[in-house]
Design a protein around this motif. Structure first.
Motif, PDB file in Angstrom:
ATOM      1  N   SER A 241       3.601  -2.192  -2.847  1.00  0.00           N
ATOM      2  CA  SER A 241       2.178  -2.135  -2.856  1.00  0.00           C
ATOM      3  C   SER A 241       1.315  -3.398  -3.210  1.00  0.00           C
ATOM      4  O   SER A 241       1.992  -3.922  -4.023  1.00  0.00           O
ATOM      5  CB  SER A 241       1.705  -0.776  -3.396  1.00  0.00           C
ATOM      6  OG  SER A 241       1.571  -1.104  -4.873  1.00  0.00           O
TER       7      SER A 241
ATOM      8  N   THR B  26       4.791  -3.233   6.706  1.00  0.00           N
ATOM      9  CA  THR B  26       4.768  -3.157   5.402  1.00  0.00           C
ATOM     10  C   THR B  26       4.608  -4.555   4.604  1.00  0.00           C
ATOM     11  O   THR B  26       4.320  -4.491   3.182  1.00  0.00           O
ATOM     12  CB  THR B  26       5.490  -2.306   4.635  1.00  0.00           C
ATOM     13  OG1 THR B  26       6.769  -2.564   4.591  1.00  0.00           O
ATOM     14  CG2 THR B  26       5.118  -0.675   5.164  1.00  0.00           C
TER      15      THR B  26
ATOM     16  N   ASP C 227      -8.121   0.106   7.747  1.00  0.00           N
ATOM     17  CA  ASP C 227      -7.014   1.092   7.328  1.00  0.00           C
ATOM     18  C   ASP C 227      -5.570   0.781   6.624  1.00  0.00           C
ATOM     19  O   ASP C 227      -4.578   1.355   6.567  1.00  0.00           O
ATOM     20  CB  ASP C 227      -6.795   1.965   8.567  1.00  0.00           C
ATOM     21  CG  ASP C 227      -7.897   2.939   8.912  1.00  0.00           C
ATOM     22  OD1 ASP C 227      -8.698   3.034   7.971  1.00  0.00           O
ATOM     23  OD2 ASP C 227      -8.233   3.072  10.255  1.00  0.00           O
TER      24      ASP C 227
ATOM     25  N   GLU D 260      -2.854  -0.824   4.400  1.00  0.00           N
ATOM     26  CA  GLU D 260      -2.503  -0.287   2.917  1.00  0.00           C
ATOM     27  C   GLU D 260      -1.875  -1.605   2.326  1.00  0.00           C
ATOM     28  O   GLU D 260      -1.318  -1.577   1.072  1.00  0.00           O
ATOM     29  CB  GLU D 260      -1.831   0.488   3.062  1.00  0.00           C
ATOM     30  CG  GLU D 260      -2.657   2.032   3.293  1.00  0.00           C
ATOM     31  CD  GLU D 260      -1.970   3.329   3.082  1.00  0.00           C
ATOM     32  OE1 GLU D 260      -0.668   3.077   2.696  1.00  0.00           O
ATOM     33  OE2 GLU D 260      -2.578   4.273   3.102  1.00  0.00           O
ATOM     34  N   TYR D 261      -1.617  -2.675   2.979  1.00  0.00           N
ATOM     35  CA  TYR D 261      -0.842  -3.787   2.324  1.00  0.00           C
ATOM     36  C   TYR D 261      -1.579  -5.180   2.504  1.00  0.00           C
ATOM     37  O   TYR D 261      -0.929  -6.308   2.847  1.00  0.00           O
ATOM     38  CB  TYR D 261       0.492  -4.095   3.219  1.00  0.00           C
ATOM     39  CG  TYR D 261       1.355  -2.616   2.951  1.00  0.00           C
ATOM     40  CD1 TYR D 261       2.352  -2.671   1.669  1.00  0.00           C
ATOM     41  CD2 TYR D 261       1.290  -1.432   3.559  1.00  0.00           C
ATOM     42  CE1 TYR D 261       2.997  -1.497   1.538  1.00  0.00           C
ATOM     43  CE2 TYR D 261       2.038  -0.364   3.655  1.00  0.00           C
ATOM     44  CZ  TYR D 261       2.752  -0.209   2.589  1.00  0.00           C
ATOM     45  OH  TYR D 261       3.582   0.714   1.889  1.00  0.00           O
TER      46      TYR D 261
ATOM     47  N   ASP E 252     -11.061  -1.345  -2.576  1.00  0.00           N
ATOM     48  CA  ASP E 252      -9.633  -0.884  -2.892  1.00  0.00           C
ATOM     49  C   ASP E 252      -8.601  -1.941  -2.332  1.00  0.00           C
ATOM     50  O   ASP E 252      -7.750  -1.449  -1.681  1.00  0.00           O
ATOM     51  CB  ASP E 252      -9.424   0.393  -2.277  1.00  0.00           C
ATOM     52  CG  ASP E 252      -8.123   1.115  -2.738  1.00  0.00           C
ATOM     53  OD1 ASP E 252      -7.895   0.733  -4.002  1.00  0.00           O
ATOM     54  OD2 ASP E 252      -7.576   2.058  -2.149  1.00  0.00           O
TER      55      ASP E 252
END
Length: 544
Positions: free
Chosen positions: A235, A394, A419, A421-422, A467
């Motif tokens: 992550s 990812t 959207d 996440e990486y 975020d």
């Protein structure tokens, strides 16, 4: 009684204005003299008498101004930006512009041109029309440049292979109408290398033929590709936390050729980075001179292998690695569809070559895209992210804003995919530049420290709000201004500045990468494999 009739018509049209001729005709009625009035009763005209012939006044056509020819030798610039240190040709001048003598000893030329460089000339022109002609040469082809006069684009031209670096040909690139007086001409290099000998303002003789217009390319259609799913992705939060403080392998693969600006990369350098306590390395790469300039824009296999070798050295040390596109002035100065397709093609090849690498390999879209608009950069970020995601869903991806990528640019940039996440947001910081880059002021007052702390606080606030973790993958301070070596930074101020960066980055969970260029911004001596005092400050938060 007199009737004055005014008739106006256009005699001829020029490129800039119409010449209007106005005729005033006097019509004589009933015993009136032209220009007078009658005081007697009118008499009938004698219709058997031949009519008087009224001759209009002679038409005087003003002459258009004729310019005076002007020849500019390329080496007679008054201002410049050159991306390399020193004069490669070692001729005529002692600054950083690369000049060599003509083989017949008849003069000098400017060569070793690179994307992002420019030369400026102060010129005086007489009013008139000119054919703007350049004298250029290239043994490779693929060069591209633009001419600006008083900040207005006049022409863009390409330089194909001419038969040799000193086999010159004249290019008539524009028909230009000048106003009387002083002007500034800028020659901007979009893509190199090529050589230039002269810029000539020839008096327009009607012989100019506009260069053939090459149809704009259509956007590159992305190919079908193999999707590689990493079974253990990392992550961005974990990565940024683990990366801590790192170091740049600067002025190495991002130079025009490896070894031009700093010693060529060695595995021992990477081992020393690891042993010193750094937790990640950024490997800047300039792909322009490694890539063909025509479709399909193939990256040279030997060059790609070399980049992979250096990346593998770092991954073998279990370091996080940031790989990017670095000094790519060719697209930053000319955001054409041709260059966008070339940019996309390079990224397609990078992704294909590195698709099976460790998740610790991070892709950075583009370093400091100075010259592109915010909208251009947003478009690039979206496009490259799509290219990467089609193969590596990812893979960690770093993106930045426009210009020299200060924090404000990141905050203003569009998130390429909300959207995703990486993603990792990124900025650079050398504030204040008069200290960190030019060494013309001191640093360390309470106000200085507070200003730097505020930058990191704003970055942390943005990260929390969106975020998205943040890195500052360039920060540092020069020992001296390499453009003015007599300007030397105070060493105590330097160390305090570096410590403040490390402290604020660590406090806010921001991974930070020290800019080491093996020159004025260095802490590691690549010749002796030794470290300066900066190293202990930099790695302190990384140590157990």
């Amino acid at each position: 009684m007199i009737l004055n009739i005014q008739s106006s018509f256009t005699l001829f049209q020029t490129a800039t204005k119409a010449i209007n001729i106005t005729l005033f005709l006097c019509a004589l009625f009933i015993l009136s003299a032209c220009g007078g009035s009658s005081t007697t009763e009118p008499e009938l005209a004698d219709t058997t008498k031949a009519p008087d012939v009224i001759t209009p006044p002679a038409v005087i056509i003003p002459e258009l101004p004729i310019g005076t020819a002007l020849l500019i030798e390329a080496e007679d610039y008054v201002r410049f930006l050159d991306t390399t240190v020193g004069n490669e040709g070692n001729a005529f001048r002692n600054d950083n512009v690369d000049i060599e003598a003509l083989t017949d000893d008849s003069g000098f030329i400017v060569g070793w041109t690179e994307a992002g460089e420019w030369l400026e000339y102060d010129i005086t022109l007489t009013a008139g029309a000119y054919i703007l002609t350049t004298t250029v040469a290239s043994a490779l082809g693929g060069g591209d440049y633009s001419i600006f006069i008083d900040d207005k684009l006049v022409a863009t031209d390409s330089v194909d292979e001419t038969g040799g670096w000193q086999v010159f040909e004249d290019h008539d690139i524009a028909l230009f109408t000048a106003t009387e007086g002083a002007h500034t001409l800028r020659l901007a290099i979009n893509t190199g290398p090529f050589n230039i000998d002269k810029i000539n303002f020839k008096v327009d003789d009607g012989s100019f033929v506009p260069p053939a217009v090459v149809p704009e390319e259509v956007p590159l259609e992305l190919p079908d590709v193999e999707i590689v799913i990493d079974p253990a992705p990392i992550s961005p939060e974990t990565a940024v936390s683990d990366m801590g403080i790192g170091i740049n392998l600067g002025n190495t693969l991002d130079a025009p050729s490896e070894g031009a600006w700093a010693p060529a990369a060695q595995e021992q350098f990477i081992i020393d980075f690891k042993d010193a306590g750094f937790k990640h390395v950024r490997i800047p790469v300039t792909w322009d001179n490694r890539t063909a300039t025509s479709a399909p824009y193939q990256v040279d296999t030997v060059e790609m292998d070399r980049v992979e070798t250096v990346v593998d050295w770092a991954l073998a040390q279990d370091l996080y690695v940031v790989l990017n596109m670095h000094h790519e002035g060719w697209i930053e100065n000319n955001f054409s569809q041709h260059n966008r397709n070339r940019f996309d093609s390079i990224w397609l090849q990078i992704v294909e070559r590195f698709k099976h690498k460790s998740p610790k390999l991070i892709f950075e879209v583009l370093n400091e895209p100075n010259g592109l608009t915010a909208e251009n950069v947003d478009e690039i970020n979206v496009r490259v992210l799509d290219i990467i995601r089609r193969v590596n869903p990812t893979r960690l991806v770093v993106y930045s804003g426009e210009g020299y990528t200060p924090l404000d640019s990141l905050l203003a940039a569009a998130i390429p995919d909300e959207d995703d996440e990486y993603l990792i947001g990124n900025f650079h910081n050398y504030d204040p530049w008069p200290f960190a880059g030019m060494c013309t002021r001191s640093w360390g007052t309470d106000a200085d420290i507070a200003a730097l702390g505020a930058i990191y606080q704003r970055a942390a606030d943005w990260s929390t709000e969106n975020d998205i973790p943040v890195t500052v993958n360039e920060f540092g301070v020069a020992h001296y201004d390499f453009t003015a070596p007599d300007n030397v930074c105070d060493e105590d101020d330097r160390l305090a500045y570096i410590e403040a960066h490390v402290t604020f980055a660590t406090k806010h969970g921001i991974a930070a990468t020290f800019w080491d260029d093996a020159g004025s911004f260095s802490t590691y001596d690549r010749a002796t494999n030794t470290w300066g005092d900066e190293k202990d400050i930099l790695v302190a938060p990384n140590l157990p």
